[in-house]
Design an enzyme around this catalytic site. Structure first.
Site, PDB file in Angstrom:
ATOM      1  N   ASN A  14      -8.769  -5.221  -2.173  1.00 21.65           N
ATOM      2  CA  ASN A  14      -9.459  -3.947  -1.944  1.00 21.65           C
ATOM      3  C   ASN A  14     -10.628  -3.827  -2.916  1.00 21.65           C
ATOM      4  O   ASN A  14     -10.894  -4.744  -3.692  1.00 21.65           O
ATOM      5  CB  ASN A  14      -8.468  -2.785  -2.093  1.00 21.65           C
ATOM      6  CG  ASN A  14      -7.832  -2.776  -3.458  1.00 21.65           C
ATOM      7  OD1 ASN A  14      -8.505  -2.615  -4.471  1.00 21.65           O
ATOM      8  ND2 ASN A  14      -6.521  -2.988  -3.510  1.00 21.65           N
TER       9      ASN A  14
ATOM     10  N   ALA B 272      -3.923   1.097 -10.958  1.00 26.36           N
ATOM     11  CA  ALA B 272      -4.241  -0.058 -10.100  1.00 26.36           C
ATOM     12  C   ALA B 272      -4.173   0.328  -8.634  1.00 26.36           C
ATOM     13  O   ALA B 272      -3.406   1.204  -8.240  1.00 26.36           O
ATOM     14  CB  ALA B 272      -3.253  -1.190 -10.383  1.00 26.36           C
TER      15      ALA B 272
ATOM     16  N   LYS C 233      -4.750 -24.410   4.551  1.00 21.57           N
ATOM     17  CA  LYS C 233      -5.755 -23.513   5.113  1.00 21.57           C
ATOM     18  C   LYS C 233      -5.522 -23.337   6.616  1.00 21.57           C
ATOM     19  O   LYS C 233      -5.366 -24.343   7.333  1.00 21.57           O
ATOM     20  CB  LYS C 233      -7.148 -24.108   4.862  1.00 21.57           C
ATOM     21  CG  LYS C 233      -8.262 -23.210   5.313  1.00 21.57           C
ATOM     22  CD  LYS C 233      -9.619 -23.857   5.070  1.00 21.57           C
ATOM     23  CE  LYS C 233     -10.691 -23.069   5.790  1.00 21.57           C
ATOM     24  NZ  LYS C 233     -11.896 -23.827   6.008  1.00 21.57           N
TER      25      LYS C 233
ATOM     26  N   ASP D 108       7.163  -0.635  -4.480  1.00 22.10           N
ATOM     27  CA  ASP D 108       6.342   0.476  -4.976  1.00 22.10           C
ATOM     28  C   ASP D 108       6.594   0.584  -6.485  1.00 22.10           C
ATOM     29  O   ASP D 108       7.612   1.123  -6.923  1.00 22.10           O
ATOM     30  CB  ASP D 108       6.708   1.775  -4.247  1.00 22.10           C
ATOM     31  CG  ASP D 108       5.727   2.891  -4.599  1.00 22.10           C
ATOM     32  OD1 ASP D 108       5.291   2.960  -5.768  1.00 22.10           O
ATOM     33  OD2 ASP D 108       5.382   3.673  -3.699  1.00 22.10           O
TER      34      ASP D 108
ATOM     35  N   PHE E 125      -1.836   7.639  -9.524  1.00 19.20           N
ATOM     36  CA  PHE E 125      -3.130   7.986  -8.952  1.00 19.20           C
ATOM     37  C   PHE E 125      -2.926   8.140  -7.449  1.00 19.20           C
ATOM     38  O   PHE E 125      -2.013   7.540  -6.885  1.00 19.20           O
ATOM     39  CB  PHE E 125      -4.164   6.885  -9.219  1.00 19.20           C
ATOM     40  CG  PHE E 125      -4.972   7.122 -10.459  1.00 19.20           C
ATOM     41  CD1 PHE E 125      -4.410   6.937 -11.707  1.00 19.20           C
ATOM     42  CD2 PHE E 125      -6.294   7.533 -10.370  1.00 19.20           C
ATOM     43  CE1 PHE E 125      -5.156   7.162 -12.858  1.00 19.20           C
ATOM     44  CE2 PHE E 125      -7.045   7.764 -11.505  1.00 19.20           C
ATOM     45  CZ  PHE E 125      -6.480   7.585 -12.755  1.00 19.20           C
TER      46      PHE E 125
ATOM     47  N   LYS F  40       2.665  12.829  -2.796  1.00 18.45           N
ATOM     48  CA  LYS F  40       3.010  11.636  -3.598  1.00 18.45           C
ATOM     49  C   LYS F  40       3.689  12.033  -4.901  1.00 18.45           C
ATOM     50  O   LYS F  40       4.629  11.380  -5.356  1.00 18.45           O
ATOM     51  CB  LYS F  40       1.751  10.811  -3.889  1.00 18.45           C
ATOM     52  CG  LYS F  40       1.347   9.939  -2.718  1.00 18.45           C
ATOM     53  CD  LYS F  40       0.117   9.097  -2.986  1.00 18.45           C
ATOM     54  CE  LYS F  40      -0.256   8.369  -1.705  1.00 18.45           C
ATOM     55  NZ  LYS F  40      -1.634   7.942  -1.616  1.00 18.45           N
TER      56      LYS F  40
ATOM     57  N   LYS G 202       7.440  10.619  -5.127  1.00 16.99           N
ATOM     58  CA  LYS G 202       7.695   9.558  -6.108  1.00 16.99           C
ATOM     59  C   LYS G 202       8.247  10.114  -7.416  1.00 16.99           C
ATOM     60  O   LYS G 202       8.438   9.378  -8.367  1.00 16.99           O
ATOM     61  CB  LYS G 202       6.403   8.770  -6.368  1.00 16.99           C
ATOM     62  CG  LYS G 202       5.813   8.105  -5.114  1.00 16.99           C
ATOM     63  CD  LYS G 202       4.772   7.050  -5.455  1.00 16.99           C
ATOM     64  CE  LYS G 202       4.089   6.514  -4.199  1.00 16.99           C
ATOM     65  NZ  LYS G 202       3.339   5.285  -4.405  1.00 16.99           N
TER      66      LYS G 202
HETATM   67  O1  PMT Z   1     -10.890   0.394 -10.170  1.00 16.83           O
HETATM   68  P1  PMT Z   1     -12.037   1.326  -9.845  1.00 16.83           P
HETATM   69  O2  PMT Z   1     -13.124   0.646  -9.052  1.00 16.83           O
HETATM   70  O3  PMT Z   1     -12.569   2.045 -11.058  1.00 16.83           O
HETATM   71  O4  PMT Z   1     -11.478   2.463  -8.864  1.00 16.83           O
HETATM   72  C1  PMT Z   1     -10.539   3.366  -9.334  1.00 16.83           C
HETATM   73  C2  PMT Z   1      -9.459   3.655  -8.273  1.00 16.83           C
HETATM   74  C3  PMT Z   1     -10.097   4.347  -7.078  1.00 16.83           C
HETATM   75  C4  PMT Z   1      -8.782   2.358  -7.841  1.00 16.83           C
HETATM   76  C5  PMT Z   1      -8.413   4.573  -8.991  1.00 16.83           C
HETATM   77  O5  PMT Z   1      -9.023   5.776  -9.368  1.00 16.83           O
HETATM   78  C6  PMT Z   1      -7.236   4.878  -8.074  1.00 16.83           C
HETATM   79  O6  PMT Z   1      -7.248   5.791  -7.273  1.00 16.83           O
HETATM   80  N1  PMT Z   1      -6.151   4.058  -8.201  1.00 16.83           N
HETATM   81  C7  PMT Z   1      -4.971   4.120  -7.319  1.00 16.83           C
HETATM   82  C8  PMT Z   1      -5.277   3.450  -6.005  1.00 16.83           C
HETATM   83  C9  PMT Z   1      -4.071   3.450  -5.056  1.00 16.83           C
HETATM   84  O7  PMT Z   1      -3.512   2.443  -4.816  1.00 16.83           O
HETATM   85  O8  PMT Z   1      -3.745   4.658  -4.643  1.00 16.83           O
HETATM   86  P2  PMT Z   1      -2.530   4.936  -3.556  1.00 16.83           P
HETATM   87  O9  PMT Z   1      -2.737   6.364  -3.204  1.00 16.83           O
HETATM   88  O10 PMT Z   1      -2.576   3.921  -2.470  1.00 16.83           O
HETATM   89  O11 PMT Z   1      -1.239   4.722  -4.411  1.00 16.83           O
HETATM   90  C10 PMT Z   1      -0.581   5.787  -5.086  1.00 16.83           C
HETATM   91  C11 PMT Z   1      -0.044   5.326  -6.410  1.00 16.83           C
HETATM   92  O12 PMT Z   1       0.993   4.373  -6.234  1.00 16.83           O
HETATM   93  C12 PMT Z   1      -1.078   4.674  -7.328  1.00 16.83           C
HETATM   94  O13 PMT Z   1      -0.837   5.114  -8.636  1.00 16.83           O
HETATM   95  C13 PMT Z   1      -0.764   3.181  -7.191  1.00 16.83           C
HETATM   96  O14 PMT Z   1      -1.088   2.492  -8.396  1.00 16.83           O
HETATM   97  C14 PMT Z   1       0.747   3.201  -6.950  1.00 16.83           C
HETATM   98  N2  PMT Z   1       1.268   2.088  -6.140  1.00 16.83           N
HETATM   99  C15 PMT Z   1       0.862   1.915  -4.852  1.00 16.83           C
HETATM  100  C16 PMT Z   1       1.417   0.916  -4.081  1.00 16.83           C
HETATM  101  C17 PMT Z   1       2.402   0.060  -4.655  1.00 16.83           C
HETATM  102  N3  PMT Z   1       2.956  -0.919  -3.962  1.00 16.83           N
HETATM  103  N4  PMT Z   1       2.766   0.247  -5.925  1.00 16.83           N
HETATM  104  C18 PMT Z   1       2.238   1.233  -6.666  1.00 16.83           C
HETATM  105  O15 PMT Z   1       2.585   1.380  -7.850  1.00 16.83           O
END
Ligand code: PMT
Length: 404
Positions: A210, A275, A289, A306, A323, A337, A341
């Protein structure tokens, strides 16, 4: 050494013999890693040339309020917003009086009015002028407005008199500036932060990923270090400069990140999941490949762990901050969320073509079970400091509630 790395400093120089020391200060600030832009008053240009400051900062020097050329490069309001801190060194008696009274008659005084960054002054003037009641009253008023006054020193003056009014030595000013960033909000605590994207392999040469650059996570790591925390960062593949003074663990896939987080989490007090973790990965990664064949190609995906939800569900869970990256219904999805969570806090950002991912600036809506705070558009560095302050406040509140 690089205590001012990633810091944006606006250095204002006003007229006075001590202006030559501002060149030494500029050297010290850039040596310590700061990005410095210089603004000079017309009187300052009588004592030191803008060319010297331009050569030392590697940037054009800003002098006039209505200079079309420099305004087109970076307008004065942008400059005011850009700065993490404004330092005026030397600050003359005249400039101090103008600042006290809120005049905006030249570029530097206008910037001081327009910025919401902290302002630090290093006064330099004749000792009688410093001791004059008018100057002393002005200094008291500025200090009451939380403007930090550095010095002045006492000793021999250029005018031949002896007394207070010498500009503080540049090394001491640089030290005070570095210290001003260290707020000690999280001294003694341990933070684990995830940053950047993950890469989910398809075959030996292809992957799903992404747009995350890692900027937000790294800015949080730097802000946490400034706040006195011991910081571990687990990041996916990124091409930006890595944070210093942290333990850095680099991973590729969501499963690698999951493994690293679970190994590290035990000793941490706070977990911030910035992340952009892939929700799915390939059921089977091809050994070779994949060759082009039919019109369609189907990839079968399975859910990744997750990480955030798993950390929040631990028996001794740290203070857990997620986030939410949303393209629609920002607040509603973030609250969902937060609750689903079982997080302590969530920072929601609108993402899309021109928003959030891989941008220098962002805005955040921070939510926790009993509150909400909006963090307005700012650089990710600035935003990270504000978010760390909100996290520290809620973290201590939760701890003190648990202690009772
Ligand atoms: O890296 P940059 O270019 O500065 O951009 C910043 C950002 C936009 C990436 C950052 O601000 C941000 O929003 N990060 C979270 C991105 C994300 O995956 O959001 P989500 O809404 O899909 O996930 C919700 C939360 O669950 C996040 O805290 C994520 O880290 C976590 N997650 C998601 C999926 C997974 N399998 N495991 C997780 O821990």
């Amino acid at each position: 050494m690089y205590q001012l790395k990633n810091k944006r400093i606006l250095l204002g120089v006003t007229g006075g013999v001590a202006a030559y020391k501002s060149a030494i200060l500029l050297r010290a600030l850039t040596r310590d890693g700061a990005d410095v832009r210089v603004v000079m008053t017309l009187n300052a240009c009588e004592f030191i040339t803008p060319l010297t400051m331009q050569a030392l900062s590697g940037r054009p020097v800003h002098i006039e309020l209505l200079d079309a050329e420099t305004e087109s490069a970076m307008g004065h309001i942008d400059l005011a917003r850009w700065a993490d801190v404004v330092i005026v060194a030397p600050a003359s008696a005249n400039f101090i009086a103008r600042l006290t009274n809120g005049f905006a008659e030249d570029l530097l005084s206008t910037l001081c009015l327009a910025t919401n960054a902290p302002i630090m002054l290093a006064p330099a003037m004749n000792q009688q002028m410093w001791l004059n009641q008018a100057t002393q009253d002005n200094i008291l008023k500025l200090a009451a407005r939380k403007i930090q006054i550095m010095g002045p020193d006492s000793g021999n003056q250029a005018c031949g008199e002896i007394g207070p009014g010498r500009m503080l030595e540049p090394e001491l000013i640089a030290k005070a500036v570095a210290e001003s960033f260290s707020n000690g909000l999280l001294t003694g605590s341990r933070l684990l932060i995830t940053a950047g994207p993950t890469r989910e392999a398809i075959d030996p040469v292809r992957y799903i990923t992404n747009r995350s650059s890692g900027r937000m996570g790294f800015a949080l790591a730097n802000a946490a270090v400034e706040a006195g925390a011991d910081v571990t960062v687990i990041c996916g593949p990124v091409s930006i400069e890595k944070p210093e003074r942290v333990k850095l663990i680099e991973v590729q896939s969501a499963n690698d990140m999951h493994h690293a987080v679970m190994q590290e989490i035990g000793i941490n007090d706070i977990f911030i999941s910035a992340a952009a973790v892939a929700d799915y990965c390939l059921v089977k990664v091809a050994d070779q490949k994949i060759k082009k064949s039919g019109e369609d190609l189907q990839l079968i995906l399975k859910k990744n762990p997750d990480i955030l939800a798993e950390v929040a569900a631990l028996e001794c869970a740290p203070f857990t901050v997620g986030f939410a990256a949303e393209t629609e219904n920002l607040e509603e999805n973030a609250i969902n969320k937060l609750q689903r969570k079982k997080l302590d806090m969530i920072a929601a950002n609108q993402v899309g073509e021109e928003l959030g991912f891989d941008k220098e600036e962002n805005t955040l809506t921070v939510l926790w079970p009993s509150g909400i705070q909006q963090l307005e558009l700012a650089s990710k560095d600035k935003l990270a400091r504000a978010l760390i302050a909100v996290i520290a406040e809620r973290y201590y509140e939760k701890n003190s509630n648990q202690a009772h």
